[in-house]
Design a protein around this motif. Structure first.
Motif, PDB file in Angstrom:
ATOM      1  N   ARG A 113      -7.470  -0.477   3.036  1.00 33.33           N
ATOM      2  CA  ARG A 113      -7.041  -0.910   4.363  1.00 33.33           C
ATOM      3  C   ARG A 113      -8.210  -1.484   5.159  1.00 33.33           C
ATOM      4  O   ARG A 113      -8.037  -2.419   5.949  1.00 33.33           O
ATOM      5  N   HIS A 120      -4.613  -8.419   7.725  1.00 31.55           N
ATOM      6  CA  HIS A 120      -3.218  -7.969   7.698  1.00 31.55           C
ATOM      7  C   HIS A 120      -2.947  -6.940   8.792  1.00 31.55           C
ATOM      8  O   HIS A 120      -3.818  -6.145   9.140  1.00 31.55           O
ATOM      9  N   ARG A 121      -1.693  -6.937   9.240  1.00 29.21           N
ATOM     10  CA  ARG A 121      -1.223  -5.902  10.160  1.00 29.21           C
ATOM     11  C   ARG A 121       0.193  -5.494   9.763  1.00 29.21           C
ATOM     12  O   ARG A 121       0.933  -6.261   9.167  1.00 29.21           O
ATOM     13  N   GLY A 122       0.529  -4.267  10.122  1.00 27.70           N
ATOM     14  CA  GLY A 122       1.897  -3.797   9.943  1.00 27.70           C
ATOM     15  C   GLY A 122       2.399  -3.911   8.521  1.00 27.70           C
ATOM     16  O   GLY A 122       1.739  -3.521   7.562  1.00 27.70           O
ATOM     17  N   ALA A 123       3.606  -4.472   8.392  1.00 30.97           N
ATOM     18  CA  ALA A 123       4.255  -4.565   7.085  1.00 30.97           C
ATOM     19  C   ALA A 123       3.458  -5.424   6.118  1.00 30.97           C
ATOM     20  O   ALA A 123       3.445  -5.160   4.908  1.00 30.97           O
ATOM     21  N   ARG A 125       0.250  -5.598   5.840  1.00 29.59           N
ATOM     22  CA  ARG A 125      -0.823  -4.773   5.280  1.00 29.59           C
ATOM     23  C   ARG A 125      -0.269  -3.856   4.195  1.00 29.59           C
ATOM     24  O   ARG A 125      -0.898  -3.666   3.155  1.00 29.59           O
ATOM     25  N   GLU A 126       0.905  -3.284   4.434  1.00 27.74           N
ATOM     26  CA  GLU A 126       1.508  -2.403   3.435  1.00 27.74           C
ATOM     27  C   GLU A 126       1.817  -3.168   2.148  1.00 27.74           C
ATOM     28  O   GLU A 126       1.623  -2.651   1.046  1.00 27.74           O
ATOM     29  N   ARG A 127       2.284  -4.393   2.280  1.00 27.72           N
ATOM     30  CA  ARG A 127       2.566  -5.208   1.092  1.00 27.72           C
ATOM     31  C   ARG A 127       1.284  -5.533   0.338  1.00 27.72           C
ATOM     32  O   ARG A 127       1.266  -5.540  -0.902  1.00 27.72           O
TER      33      ARG A 127
END
Length: 250
Positions: A113, A120-123, A125-127
């Motif tokens: 992260r 990246h932020r939010g979704a 970043r998760e992807r």
């Protein structure tokens, strides 16, 4: 085998990197002498040569970590010379230095992260994190482990995964196989080739493990005492017995 201002949007896939007449040194003593070669978008190029040939200096110059005396580095036609190291990273240059650059106190997940913090932020970043775990399955099993708890191979995977979190255009790696067991090296090199193909990355791989590097490279560039002495398809370099004995040690 085949291979200004900061921006925060994701870079386009692939990138043409052109290194022209590059002279770099320390304390007035040149290490690189008018080095020049180009990398096509999506190409994997092995940067080869003995210790002291100038491989690390070239990668550091690409990332903006050492001053350039003369010559140029351009990415998709854009001159990188005015850009600071952090701005080159945002432009799409990622360097994985010798030593793996893992934050030992942070977990695998936290390291990843951190690598994508500005991208990246939010979704999204998760992807991006999920994509790295898909690429490096051993990391997915160790996501809660601290960096210092990982094996050497896992730390190298994490260093590479963290670099990929920034979605680079050009990925430069300095001796990623150093100190790793042969089976781990084979797995790491295969994964790197897969990552380059699936993400459209341009890869510059500095290695003394010549056989492994050429096994995944499209081309090889050989340095000797800071000068380019060969630039040819990987298969041709591997088959050139005279050159291999003279410069590559096998």
């Amino acid at each position: 085998m085949s291979t200004a201002a900061a921006r925060t949007e994701a870079p386009a896939e692939g990138g043409a990197l052109d290194i022209g007449g590059l002279t770099v040194g320390y304390g007035g003593a040149p290490v690189l002498h008018e080095v020049g070669f180009a990398l096509a978008p999506g190409e994997v190029v092995a940067l080869l040569g003995a210790n002291g040939a100038g491989k690390t200096t070239l990668l550091r110059a690409l990332a903006g970590l050492v001053p350039v005396a003369s010559g140029s580095i351009t990415l998709d036609g854009d001159d990188l010379a005015p850009l600071r190291t952090e701005d080159r990273a945002r432009r799409g240059i990622a360097l994985v230095p010798d030593g793996q650059s893992v934050v030992a106190e942070l977990t695998v997940d936290e390291n990843l992260r951190l690598g994508g913090l500005w991208r990246h932020r939010g979704a999204a970043r998760e992807r991006a994190v999920a994509a790295v775990y898909d690429l490096f399955e051993p990391l997915a099993r160790r996501r809660a482990s601290a960096g210092h708890q990982l094996s050497g191979g896992e730390r190298q995977m994490l260093a590479l995964g963290r670099a990929l979190m920034a979605e680079p255009i050009v990925l430069a790696l300095d001796e990623p196989s150093l100190g790793l067991a042969p089976l781990v090296v084979a797995h790491l090199m295969g994964t790197l080739r897969d990552a380059a193909a699936s993400r459209g990355l341009t890869v510059l791989l500095a290695e003394q493990n010549v056989t492994s590097a050429l096994s995944i490279a499209d081309r090889g560039v050989v340095l000797d005492l800071g000068r380019v002495v060969a630039d040819a398809p990987a298969a041709a370099l591997a088959a050139d017995e005279t050159l291999r004995h003279a410069y590559l040690g096998f």
